[in-house]
Enzyme design. Structure first.
Site, PDB file in Angstrom:
ATOM      1  N   GLU A 156      79.666  15.653   4.813  1.00  0.00           N
ATOM      2  CA  GLU A 156      78.272  15.828   4.377  1.00  0.00           C
ATOM      3  C   GLU A 156      78.154  16.318   2.933  1.00  0.00           C
ATOM      4  O   GLU A 156      77.724  17.453   2.678  1.00  0.00           O
ATOM      5  CB  GLU A 156      77.523  16.744   5.338  1.00  0.00           C
ATOM      6  CG  GLU A 156      77.345  16.112   6.703  1.00  0.00           C
ATOM      7  CD  GLU A 156      76.337  16.844   7.598  1.00  0.00           C
ATOM      8  OE1 GLU A 156      76.066  18.037   7.346  1.00  0.00           O
ATOM      9  OE2 GLU A 156      75.836  16.207   8.533  1.00  0.00           O
ATOM     10  N   CYS A 161      74.775  21.523  -8.346  1.00  0.00           N
ATOM     11  CA  CYS A 161      75.418  22.573  -9.145  1.00  0.00           C
ATOM     12  C   CYS A 161      74.803  22.563 -10.543  1.00  0.00           C
ATOM     13  O   CYS A 161      74.479  21.502 -11.075  1.00  0.00           O
ATOM     14  CB  CYS A 161      76.918  22.336  -9.225  1.00  0.00           C
ATOM     15  SG  CYS A 161      77.784  23.643 -10.133  1.00  0.00           S
ATOM     16  N   CYS A 166      79.091  21.337 -15.345  1.00  0.00           N
ATOM     17  CA  CYS A 166      78.155  20.259 -15.016  1.00  0.00           C
ATOM     18  C   CYS A 166      77.255  19.960 -16.213  1.00  0.00           C
ATOM     19  O   CYS A 166      76.941  18.793 -16.479  1.00  0.00           O
ATOM     20  CB  CYS A 166      77.331  20.619 -13.786  1.00  0.00           C
ATOM     21  SG  CYS A 166      78.305  20.518 -12.263  1.00  0.00           S
ATOM     22  N   GLU A 306      77.892  11.733  14.120  1.00  0.00           N
ATOM     23  CA  GLU A 306      77.655  13.000  14.815  1.00  0.00           C
ATOM     24  C   GLU A 306      76.283  12.991  15.456  1.00  0.00           C
ATOM     25  O   GLU A 306      75.326  12.453  14.894  1.00  0.00           O
ATOM     26  CB  GLU A 306      77.652  14.185  13.819  1.00  0.00           C
ATOM     27  CG  GLU A 306      78.949  14.528  13.177  1.00  0.00           C
ATOM     28  CD  GLU A 306      78.803  15.734  12.242  1.00  0.00           C
ATOM     29  OE1 GLU A 306      77.863  16.545  12.418  1.00  0.00           O
ATOM     30  OE2 GLU A 306      79.611  15.850  11.311  1.00  0.00           O
TER      31      GLU A 306
HETATM   32  C1  GLA Z   1      76.592  18.771  10.375  1.00  0.00           C
HETATM   33  C2  GLA Z   1      78.040  18.974  10.028  1.00  0.00           C
HETATM   34  C3  GLA Z   1      78.845  19.554  11.145  1.00  0.00           C
HETATM   35  C4  GLA Z   1      78.079  20.594  11.915  1.00  0.00           C
HETATM   36  C5  GLA Z   1      76.787  20.014  12.399  1.00  0.00           C
HETATM   37  C6  GLA Z   1      75.978  20.990  13.211  1.00  0.00           C
HETATM   38  O1  GLA Z   1      76.288  17.501  10.752  1.00  0.00           O
HETATM   39  O2  GLA Z   1      78.654  17.807   9.549  1.00  0.00           O
HETATM   40  O3  GLA Z   1      80.013  20.100  10.571  1.00  0.00           O
HETATM   41  O4  GLA Z   1      77.835  21.685  11.085  1.00  0.00           O
HETATM   42  O5  GLA Z   1      76.018  19.637  11.287  1.00  0.00           O
HETATM   43  O6  GLA Z   1      74.775  20.431  13.659  1.00  0.00           O
HETATM   44 ZN    ZN Z   2      79.074  22.558 -11.680  1.00  0.00          ZN
END
Ligand code: GLA
Ligand code: ZN
Length: 689
Positions: A156, A161, A166, A306
């Site tokens: 994710e 920053c 930067c 996920e």
């Molecule tokens: C994100 C992250 C995971 C976890 C979930 C929890 O999608 O990628 O590592 O923290 O959220 O909902």
């Molecule tokens: Zn930076």
């Protein structure tokens, strides 16, 4: 059967069923138990290594792959595969302490201390080098491993920053983009408030206590998205070099404001994303993001990387998914183009931030729980479903344009309202179409429009001239185009179009906008239809934004009902060549959009794959020679779907149906048309209720 698109991984010709697995948090006996439980859960793919940096590299020159070797071997022995992650979303403390400049600086200019995750400066050389090293070592070590099926780069990406590194990179990025300071000053309109830059070094990131001009803020968002993409590419390049046959991806987050995923999409082999709706999210809200993510790469399915099997822990109220809801939402992802059903997380950790986040294995530690059983049953069902749906296409005749650039620019703009509601507006239009189960693609403005019958571009604030030309050609050729309030106001560097909005789209839409009124929440105006436009007739409420527009070539379909602009056009239709361009100069109530799009779809000959009762969602996925109709009942009570006089086999039950077929609460059917057979008269399933 002829598949429309190739499988994500030839190694794993099944629906991917698995998710985040963090064995580094557990002793060996628990890992052994995991292998037994994963088999019971019908998992075939475990995402390993995310956040395991310190377990792999406890110190700069110390490496420990033994535990991961064992996990990879165990997976392979158990007939499972690894979605192997690089652990770079959470750098270890030693790295931060050795290289403080690798930590992120926030908008207040404060360099963060070590902690949490995704807390690195995306341009820090030390961070990038350390990432490259660990990615390279993982690739070299596991390149021949039978379990390796997919690379999951970091986790994710996101955040911004504002540090000195930067700032320096930003200046270089700007120089490459504008060539000269004169050009930059021109495009950024810097004579305003005497902001003209006379040396590149004067340009700073948009710190909260510093410069905040909209054009700079817009470019900084582009730059930051590029910087994060640079981090991804830094690792992806190495993985591709060492393991050319293994697909590489990273988990995206839907309509996330920090990245223009349209610029990322060409760099992932398959789009993967994490879906975390609230139990109160409407079905169209959830599917909008699936369709947005699928639209990033139109020529293949995506992966649901996920979802929680039960509840989140980070929302204000983390309700449990009701029995059957996790299965329903899993199939919803599949219905919209996913070739996987994956979860966060396998096992609840004992400590840390996510110990109360939903997991397949509860702290109780065994399989005798509701959630485990639901996951296991779904896994078994997906196994039985086989590979027929994999690699099939999700085709739509109507496209909704989603544009991060317009979203960013609207957000950087002061007026006419603070909260522009860009994403909500897109969802309103999308939902009006999905309410009737019309297949919709959500795509970038760069997408080729051939093949679509209608294109909807709500609030496309920034319009590039070439795009306007493309739309004009599309309409001339017979397409329907719909635009709304705040479309076509600025160019690529946020300079307003002179000569009247909607700028480059003025000719195709046949209107020009003189003013825009902002309404308070308790205020409303009305759209009065001058004549019926299909079921769109009579009067509708509208509010929030009301443009005062002039119909030039366009005909007026509806006018405002109140205020000093009562009687002014608000909904218009412009015939151009073989097609039509529509303008909706306000934010109408949902019912207006539902009725309006019924007419547009009818005019284009676009129909839902099937008609259903209340709460029923329908989608279509097709192979070259087979089609699958997904029927999902989002209500907790029985509803129905109308098969007419055709016969369909439900791939989940193996039974054949015709006419009105019940769908139990939260239940799903995957229907494929078949020739009527003698056993068509076999007793039909009875709904449980
Ligand atoms: C994100 C992250 C995971 C976890 C979930 C929890 O999608 O990628 O590592 O923290 O959220 O909902
Ligand atoms: Zn930076």
């Amino acid at each position: 059967m002829e598949r429309m698109y190739p499988l994500v991984s030839e190694k794993l010709p099944h629906f991917f069923h698995g998710g985040d697995y963090n064995p580094e948090q557990w002793p060996a006996e628990v890992r052994d138990a995991d292998m037994r439980l994963m088999k019971l859960a019908h998992w075939n793919l475990a995402t390993v290594g995310v956040f395991s940096w310190v377990s792999l590299q406890p110190a700069p020159d110390q490496w420990d792959f033994d535990w991961l070797d064992a996990v990879m071997d165990n997976l392979a022995e158990g007939g499972m595969f690894a979605c192997l992650a690089t652990p770079t979303a959470a750098p270890p403390a030693w790295l931060s302490h050795q290289h403080p400049a690798s930590l992120r600086t926030d908008a207040q200019g404060r360099r963060h201390r070590h902690g949490n995750r995704v807390n690195y400066c995306p341009n820090a050389v030390a961070y990038r080098e350390a990432c490259a090293e660990i990615a390279g070592r993982l690739a070299e070590r596991y390149k021949e491993h039978p379990a390796l099926a997919l690379w999951h780069v970091s986790n994710e990406y996101g955040g911004v920053c504002y540090c000195e590194t930067c700032a320096g990179e930003f200046r270089r990025w700007l120089e490459a983009k504008y060539g000269s300071l004169d050009e930059l000053n021109e495009r950024w309109y810097t004579r305003f408030w005497s902001h003209t830059f006379t040396d590149w070094s004067q340009i700073e990131p948009p710190l909260q206590h510093g410069e905040s001009m909209p054009a700079l803020r817009l470019d900084y968002r582009r730059f930051n998205s590029d910087s994060l993409l640079g981090c991804y590419l830094n690792e992806a390049r190495i993985l591709r070099e060492v393991t050319p046959g293994v697909p590489v991806t990273t988990n995206m987050m839907g309509a996330h404001p920090d990245m223009d995923y349209h610029t990322w999409a060409p760099h992932v082999d398959v789009v993967a994303w994490d879906s975390y709706p609230s139990v109160r999210s409407a079905p169209e809200q959830i599917s909008f993001y699936h369709d947005l993510m699928r639209g990033l790469k139109r020529d293949r399915p995506f992966l649901l990387m996920e979802q929680t099997p039960s509840s989140q822990n980070w929302q204000a109220v983390n309700a449990l998914k009701r029995p059957g809801q996790m299965r329903l939402w899993s199939y919803q992802a599949v219905a919209h183009g996913s070739d996987s059903v994956m979860y966060f997380q396998w096992r609840r950790g004992r400590g840390g931030h996510e110990k109360l986040h939903g997991a397949v294995v509860a702290h109780a530690g065994h399989e005798n729980t509701r959630v485990f059983q639901e996951v296991a049953e779904l896994g078994e069902e997906l196994e039985k479903l086989g590979d027929a749906v994999l690699g099939s296409a999700t085709q739509a005749k109507i496209a909704v344009i989603f544009d991060w650039q317009s979203w960013w620019t609207l957000d950087a703009t002061s007026g006419p309202v603070r909260d522009k509601q860009y994403v909500q507006t897109l969802i309103k239009h999308y939902a009006a179409l999905r309410e009737r189960n019309i297949m919709v693609d959500v795509v970038s403005p760069e997408t080729a429009l051939e093949g679509y019958s209608a294109v909807v571009a709500p609030m496309l604030y920034m319009v590039r001239t070439e795009w306007a030309e493309k739309v004009t050609e599309f309409v001339r050729g017979g397409g329907r185009f719909v635009a709304t309030a705040m479309t076509g106001w600025v160019d690529e560097t946020d300079l307003a179009y002179l000569g009247g909005y909607p700028g480059a789209l003025r000719q195709v839409l046949g209107v020009w906008v003189e003013e825009i009124d902002a309404l308070f929440e308790d205020q409303a105006n009305q759209i009065r239809m001058k004549q019926p436009f299909g079921p769109c007739r009579g009067e509708y409420k509208c509010g929030r934004l009301c443009e005062l527009l002039h119909a030039e070539q366009a005909g007026v379909l509806g006018t405002y009902g109140a205020d000093f602009y009562a009687g002014w056009p608000v909904v218009t239709e412009n015939r151009l060549g073989e097609g039509f361009a529509y303008y909706i100069g306000t934010d109408p109530e949902q019912e207006f959009l539902v009725h309006f799009y019924r007419t547009i779809c009818a005019d284009c000959g676009i129909f839902p794959p099937m008609e259903g009762g209340e709460g029923i969602e329908v989608t279509l996925r097709s192979q070259k020679d087979r089609s699958f109709i997904f029927v999902l009942n989002h209500r907790d009570e029985v509803s129905f779907v109308d098969l007419g006089d055709r016969h369909y086999c439900d791939l989940l039950t193996g039974r054949t149906h015709t006419a009105n077929v019940p769908v139990r609460g939260f239940d799903v059917r995957i229907l494929e048309e078949v020739e009527p057979t003698p056993d068509q008269d076999a007793p039909q399933e009875k709904p449980a209720e």
